[in-house]
Design an enzyme around this catalytic site. Structure first.
Site, PDB file in Angstrom:
ATOM      1  N   CYS A 173       0.831  -1.218   0.000  1.00 50.00           N
ATOM      2  CA  CYS A 173       0.000   0.000   0.000  1.00 50.00           C
ATOM      3  C   CYS A 173       0.863   1.265   0.000  1.00 50.00           C
ATOM      4  CB  CYS A 173      -0.936  -0.047   1.211  1.00 50.00           C
ATOM      5  SG  CYS A 173      -1.416   1.538   1.864  1.00 50.00           S
ATOM      6  N   CYS A 176       0.688   3.408   3.142  1.00 52.78           N
ATOM      7  CA  CYS A 176       1.414   2.785   4.263  1.00 52.78           C
ATOM      8  C   CYS A 176       2.911   3.064   4.131  1.00 52.78           C
ATOM      9  CB  CYS A 176       1.183   1.276   4.297  1.00 52.78           C
ATOM     10  SG  CYS A 176      -0.563   0.827   4.398  1.00 52.78           S
ATOM     11  N   CYS A 516       1.347   5.652 -12.214  1.00 50.74           N
ATOM     12  CA  CYS A 516       1.797   4.670 -11.215  1.00 50.74           C
ATOM     13  C   CYS A 516       2.629   3.556 -11.860  1.00 50.74           C
ATOM     14  CB  CYS A 516       0.559   4.098 -10.510  1.00 50.74           C
ATOM     15  SG  CYS A 516       0.794   2.479  -9.780  1.00 50.74           S
ATOM     16  N   CYS A 519       1.144   0.053 -11.658  1.00 51.63           N
ATOM     17  CA  CYS A 519       0.023  -0.133 -12.601  1.00 51.63           C
ATOM     18  C   CYS A 519       0.557  -0.456 -14.005  1.00 51.63           C
ATOM     19  CB  CYS A 519      -0.853   1.124 -12.660  1.00 51.63           C
ATOM     20  SG  CYS A 519      -1.469   1.647 -11.045  1.00 51.63           S
TER      21      CYS A 519
END
Length: 606
Positions: A173, A176, A516, A519
């Site tokens: 994540c 995170c 990203c 991605c």
């Protein structure tokens, strides 16, 4: 570097340039700084003990830092032994930027035998001191101050702690990863207090049982435990964790002895003042009040045994008073609310929740998550500033009060337009040209915007009545694709309900961002997955660019990229998040087939 980072979306590299450099492992030098790329990085790092690396972009902070960095390179070249100093253009070397979780610029990493050591100090010669320290042959990274909890040690740890903060995280994540250095810094600082406050973390993907037990549905989720009792953490996520937890470790209510203290809170405060008035600590109502302070994460409590304070608040001992600050008082509501004679903690807590916000309060980022979560919420945006322009702020607020008094089922608030620039943008009101704008935030993430016009009470009333009679929500959306017959269906804001919420079909949807790196890496596998299941009429493989479209359903929370959900045909409001598995054709197929409700028995596979 934590301070002054500039975000950029320029991770896309130029394909032609990449082709030219494909076999180029030669390392060039610019003004004493080595230039590393996706192609030469690993070769260069082989056998190197300590290397200083700056990840940069064509941003103002990076340009400003460049001469200082060149000076550092010169100093370290003269060190014995010399320490290599390198830079990476993260907008071109997107694989490296993704690999080292670079999200802002400049980011400085010290690599020790290839492993990154974060540097979050000043961008000055202090970098030299730090890297020389890390370069020592006997240097080892200090042990983490953050405790690591698993099912084996969780209960023992939290049950024996007077107070402990626990983060439930997922290793992949993005939020995170960004929180991690700040969290560790706070853990270190709080561990050095006279009475330490422990901070801990749980890998929720590995400890699914713990995550489920504490209703963890997104990452990171933070919880405070007091002797094993759990409370939601409503404090800051980055800086100020230390301040917030230090306050939480103090007594649940502060004693007030002087009338003047209460008067000052009422005169200058931003929040409702909650005061319990008691005869002594032996008062049964006092015990109930302290027990009710399980809500201390949300409210600030005071108590007093003073007859003078009781007189000021016009109550006898055993009563609890919620008094609104002067600036929020109006003729349409009482200035205070009094509560007494209950033996139930839940009654006391309900009293706090019911009366803590005024009829029209000031919504801001610091109180949003505590005070303004109830929907529908009617927000009136303008230049709200009580300290600078009190009369103008109250002039518009008075017009909102005239309407709010007649719609008790809704929450009304004023908000500074600069604090909520992004929200105004999502409502399509950022360039309305009006001094005052209005939006309604409703359940399910739905948003409604008032047509721009000169603001007064009647205009606001008409808008609220229209909302009540069913207005159409605003959804940020790219145009609907003309041709959408590919193996991976493109979903936009306007087609989300039609495609993803279609109860005739199972849907696997990837929420992504064009910039990203993770991605981009997933893209070929995801396309192959779409081709594999193309023959399945009742299964849709879909994707949505979340930077350009609203996700108009709160059940599909996107807190990092990529986020993948499976929406079963029979449970659209309870999608299943893909977590912890391999983002490969095989890993995604396994996940999809485990949860599918509409898959045919036979199908042509790739």
């Amino acid at each position: 570097v934590a301070e002054g980072k500039e975000e950029t979306d320029e991770e896309d590299s130029d394909d032609e340039e990449s082709d030219d450099e494909e076999d180029d492992t030669e390392v060039k030098e610019e003004n004493g700084v080595l230039v590393l790329t996706d192609n030469n990085f690993d070769t260069f790092m082989e056998g190197k003990d300590t290397v200083l690396v700056e990840f940069y972009a064509p941003c103002g902070h990076c340009k400003q830092f460049a001469p200082e960095y060149e000076k550092i390179a010169q100093t370290l070249k003269e060190n014995d032994p010399p320490i290599p100093v390198a830079k990476v253009d993260a907008t071109v070397a997107s694989n490296l930027a993704s690999r080292f979780d670079v999200s802002g610029y400049p980011t400085i990493k010290i690599l020790k035998n290839g492993d990154p050591v974060d540097y979050d100090g000043e961008r000055t010669e202090k970098i030299v001191e730090r890297i020389k320290e890390v370069a020592q042959p006997d240097w080892k990274p200090p042990p983490e101050a953050t405790l690591v909890l698993t099912k084996d040690n969780f209960d023992d740890t939290v049950n024996n702690a007077d107070i402990i903060l626990v983060e439930f995280y997922a290793p992949r994540c993005g939020h995170c990863k960004r929180l991690a250095p700040e969290y560790e810094k706070a853990a270190k600082e709080l561990s050095q207090r006279a009475i330490p406050i422990p901070l801990a973390k749980v890998d929720a993907t590995a400890e699914a049982e713990l995550a489920s037990r504490f209703d963890v549905t997104g990452y990171p989720t933070l919880k405070i435990f007091r002797k094993g009792k759990v409370f939601d953490y409503n404090g800051p996520r980055e800086k100020y964790i230390v301040d917030y937890m230090s306050e939480q470790a103090g007594p649940p209510s502060k004693q007030v002895q002087a009338v003047k203290q209460i008067q000052e809170l009422i005169k200058d405060g931003d929040e409702a003042v909650i005061v319990g008035v008691f005869s002594s600590e032996q008062d049964a109502a006092y015990d109930l009040y302290i027990e009710g302070n399980a809500l201390r994460e949300d409210f600030t409590f005071r108590h007093s045994f003073s007859a003078e304070v009781a007189k000021l608040l016009k109550v006898s001992p055993g009563h609890i008073v919620i008094a609104q600050p002067e600036k929020f008082r109006s003729k349409h509501e009482p200035s205070s609310h009094t509560f007494a004679d209950s033996t139930s903690v839940s009654d006391v807590q309900e009293f706090f929740k019911k009366h803590v916000i005024p009829l029209v309060g000031h919504r801001k980022p610091s109180n949003d998550g505590k005070r303004y979560t109830k929907r529908p919420l009617v927000v009136v945006y303008y230049g709200v500033d009580f300290s600078f322009d009190y009369r103008k702020t109250q002039f518009w607020r008075a017009k909102v009060l005239e309407v709010a008094k007649d719609f008790p089922e809704y929450t009304f608030a004023i908000a500074d337009e600069e604090d909520y620039a992004e929200e105004l943008k999502s409502l399509g009101l950022s360039e309305s040209g009006e001094e005052v704008n209005v939006g309604i935030l409703a359940d399910g993430g739905k948003k409604y915007a008032m047509e721009p016009e000169e603001f007064d009470s009647e205009v606001l009333r008409d808008f609220v009545v229209a909302f009540k009679k069913k207005l159409k929500p605003i959804i940020k959306s790219q145009p609907v694709p003309k041709n959408n017959k590919g193996p991976v269906k493109v979903v936009v804001g306007k087609t989300f309900d039609d495609i993803v919420m279609d109860t005739q079909k199972d849907v696997l949807i990837e929420f992504y961002a064009p910039w990203c790196g993770h991605c981009k890496k997933l893209e070929p596998d995801y396309l192959a997955l779409g081709k594999k299941y193309k023959g399945e009429k009742n299964l849709v493989i879909a994707k949505m660019d979340t930077t350009a479209n609203d996700v108009p359903n709160d059940s599909y929370k996107v807190e990092g990229f990529p986020t993948i959900y499976f929406a079963p045909s029979n449970k659209k409001q309870s999608p299943i998040k893909f977590e912890g598995g391999d983002r490969t054709v095989e890993g995604l197929s396994k996940f999809l087939e485990k949860h599918a409700t509409k898959l045919s028995q036979t199908r042509d596979e790739l």
